[in-house]
Design a protein around this motif. Structure first.
Motif, mmCIF file in Angstrom:
data_model
loop_
_atom_site.group_PDB
_atom_site.id
_atom_site.type_symbol
_atom_site.label_atom_id
_atom_site.label_comp_id
_atom_site.label_asym_id
_atom_site.label_seq_id
_atom_site.Cartn_x
_atom_site.Cartn_y
_atom_site.Cartn_z
ATOM 1 N N TYR A 78 -75.466 -42.652 1.432
ATOM 2 C CA TYR A 78 -76.340 -43.429 0.553
ATOM 3 C C TYR A 78 -76.477 -44.879 1.044
ATOM 4 C CZ TYR A 78 -77.035 -39.907 -3.045
ATOM 5 O OH TYR A 78 -77.430 -38.786 -3.730
ATOM 6 N N THR A 79 -75.396 -45.450 1.580
ATOM 7 C CA THR A 79 -75.425 -46.858 1.993
ATOM 8 C C THR A 79 -76.158 -47.040 3.315
ATOM 9 O OG1 THR A 79 -73.268 -47.001 0.965
ATOM 10 C CG2 THR A 79 -73.958 -48.909 2.231
ATOM 11 N N ASN A 85 -79.636 -49.871 -2.351
ATOM 12 C CA ASN A 85 -79.035 -51.162 -2.679
ATOM 13 C C ASN A 85 -78.626 -51.155 -4.149
ATOM 14 O OD1 ASN A 85 -78.310 -53.807 -2.903
ATOM 15 N ND2 ASN A 85 -80.407 -54.607 -2.805
ATOM 16 N N THR A 86 -77.312 -51.229 -4.402
ATOM 17 C CA THR A 86 -76.843 -51.170 -5.796
ATOM 18 C C THR A 86 -76.360 -52.525 -6.301
ATOM 19 O OG1 THR A 86 -74.734 -50.416 -4.950
ATOM 20 C CG2 THR A 86 -76.193 -48.731 -5.853
ATOM 21 N N LEU B 177 -70.050 -51.566 -8.070
ATOM 22 C CA LEU B 177 -71.308 -51.084 -7.475
ATOM 23 C C LEU B 177 -71.932 -52.158 -6.584
ATOM 24 C CD1 LEU B 177 -72.771 -49.189 -10.535
ATOM 25 C CD2 LEU B 177 -72.454 -48.192 -8.283
ATOM 26 N N SER B 178 -71.791 -53.430 -6.990
ATOM 27 C CA SER B 178 -72.366 -54.530 -6.202
ATOM 28 C C SER B 178 -71.595 -54.779 -4.918
ATOM 29 C CB SER B 178 -72.368 -55.823 -7.011
ATOM 30 O OG SER B 178 -73.239 -55.707 -8.072
ATOM 31 N N LYS B 183 -70.075 -45.203 -5.319
ATOM 32 C CA LYS B 183 -71.223 -45.205 -6.231
ATOM 33 C C LYS B 183 -71.124 -44.101 -7.271
ATOM 34 C CE LYS B 183 -74.027 -47.391 -2.784
ATOM 35 N NZ LYS B 183 -72.801 -47.928 -2.169
ATOM 36 N N TRP B 243 -78.296 -49.392 -17.390
ATOM 37 C CA TRP B 243 -77.719 -49.378 -16.034
ATOM 38 C C TRP B 243 -77.566 -47.959 -15.510
ATOM 39 C CZ3 TRP B 243 -78.427 -53.417 -13.400
ATOM 40 C CH2 TRP B 243 -78.305 -54.682 -13.957
ATOM 41 N N PHE B 247 -79.523 -46.906 -12.096
ATOM 42 C CA PHE B 247 -78.887 -46.418 -10.858
ATOM 43 C C PHE B 247 -79.239 -44.958 -10.580
ATOM 44 C CE2 PHE B 247 -75.918 -50.028 -11.705
ATOM 45 C CZ PHE B 247 -76.286 -50.755 -10.584
ATOM 46 N N LYS B 250 -82.531 -44.962 -9.044
ATOM 47 C CA LYS B 250 -82.488 -45.462 -7.663
ATOM 48 C C LYS B 250 -82.048 -44.356 -6.710
ATOM 49 C CE LYS B 250 -82.052 -50.273 -6.785
ATOM 50 N NZ LYS B 250 -81.261 -51.432 -6.575
#
Lengths: 88, 327
Positions: A78-79, A85-86, B177-178, B183, B243, B247, B250
């Motif tokens: 995923y990265t 981008n989380t 997560l940041s 994740k 949130w 996510f 996303k």
């Protein structure tokens, strides 16, 4: 002691004497943890005990247990491949 | 000595609690795996008196306590009393615990006689605290104010506690997560918190009924604090859902785009393969070329053979040729 460190203490210790928890974090915090079902109570030979509930145990294992190979691979995918981008 | 316990059975309508289960299944109370377990099993009779059979670990002889029903209120309150000897040196820790207060585990168990878990799973039920008293002349009316205050405080603990937990865990999950934490795991934490908060928000209906029924007996500051906690928790639940959806969307979008990319690549490769298959016969003359070269070689051989024949004459033919030449 950090007043909001109580969750980490519960995740780490899993069970103990209720009186010890009250001594560390105060009666109010312990009552809140009991009321929300984050910890459960039982009578014990040394006094009332506390134990981590299933919900809190699930969160603890999600936060602190070791990542499996597949989880690392999925993260990498995923990265670096999908570039998700989380950041908040 | 007489011990009294006042409990509230959560309800959304006025009326005395009704027995829904006459006997409850056995449960084991133990937090520390090294401690002996307390196994309890309860039954209730038509007069609401409760009998609890308990044993400290499986091997021990079972004991019994009887909780005598002394009061039922129209807003869901029940009062039980327990008579215990003043001094009992060989009493077990289960009974000695009841001398201090009724544990939340026992209250929760007793609540099972009167309360069905309709809004949430049984294990997701939040825990109210029983009001315990050693007053020998205990009566509901005499202790009314304290009993109601105790339920109000319990609800403050439920909603205020969940606010604290969600604030902590939400901040942790967003930080993780940041900063590149796992994740999927952090999204699972948000999921679990959202379900737990939803279960607790289902209690709001019971709490609102309680506040309405005892509007004059609950202090304004307590009522406001409780409503503020409920409001904050509802806001936090909105944030959790936001949130979570953000996510999940996303990741789903990235997965979708990736799927489309692979699909387009697959389609291109397929088209290219079909095109090559069609064009290949136009450039492929290998069989014809071989036939031509065989033919060429064959003609070359024939030519060589003819030339050799031209110069080579067998002996009989030569004699005949000579005689003819002589003549």
């Amino acid at each position: 002691m950090d007043k909001d460190n109580f969750l980490r203490y519960i995740y780490d210790h899993k069970h103990g004497l209720r009186s010890d928890l009250v001594r560390l974090y105060g009666e109010r915090t312990v009552r809140q943890l009991e009321a929300t079902g984050f910890i459960v109570n039982a009578p014990g030979p040394k006094g009332v005990t506390w134990g981590i509930s299933n919900l809190a145990n699930d969160i603890a294992s999600l936060k602190y247990s070791r990542l499996s190979f597949m989880e690392r691979l999925t993260d990498w995918y995923y990265t670096h491949v999908l570039r998700v981008n989380t950041s908040v | 000595m007489r011990y009294s316990y006042a409990i509230w059975i959560p309800a959304t309508e006025k009326g005395q609690p009704q027995v829904l289960e006459k006997s409850l299944p056995k449960i084991v109370l133990r937090d520390n795996p090294e401690d002996p377990a307390v196994i309890i099993k309860g039954a209730i009779d038509e007069n609401f008196h409760i009998t609890i059979d308990y044993s400290i670990s499986e091997e021990c002889v079972p004991h019994q306590i009887k909780l005598k029903h002394t009061y039922s209120g129209s807003t869901g309150f029940l009062v039980y009393s327990l008579q215990l000897p003043d001094i009992c040196p060989d009493e077990d820790f289960f009974v000695s615990g009841l001398r201090v207060e009724m544990s939340t585990a026992l209250y929760h168990y007793i609540k099972g006689f009167f309360h069905k878990h309709v809004c949430h799973a049984k294990e997701a039920d939040s825990k109210l605290k029983a009001y315990s008293s050693t007053d020998p002349n205990f009566s509901f009316q005499k202790h009314r104010q304290h009993i109601i205050q105790n339920v109000c405080l319990s609800y403050q603990d439920i909603f205020g506690g969940q606010v604290r937990i969600v604030q902590n865990e939400l901040a942790d999950a967003l930080d993780a997560l940041s900063t590149g934490g796992n994740k999927q795991r952090n999204l699972n934490i948000l999921d679990r918190l959202s379900v737990a908060t939803n279960n607790i928000l289902n209690e709001v209906a019971f709490c609102e009924f309680f506040l309405r029924q005892h509007a004059t007996e609950i202090q304004k500051a307590d009522r406001q604090a409780l409503r503020q906690d409920i409001f904050t928790l509802q806001q936090l639940q909105q944030q959790l859902l936001f949130w979570n959806n953000h996510f999940h969307n996303k990741f789903s979008y990235a997965d979708g785009v990736n799927g489309v990319k692979w699909g387009v690549a697959g389609f291109c490769i397929g088209c290219l393969s079909i095109l090559l298959s069609c064009l290949l016969p136009l450039f492929d003359h290998s069989e014809e070329k071989i036939m031509n070269s065989i033919k060429e070689n064959f003609f070359e051989i024939q030519k060589t053979r003819d030339e050799i024949r031209k110069y080579y004459v067998p002996s009989n033919e030569m004699v005949l040729k000579d005689s003819l030449t002589d003549h």
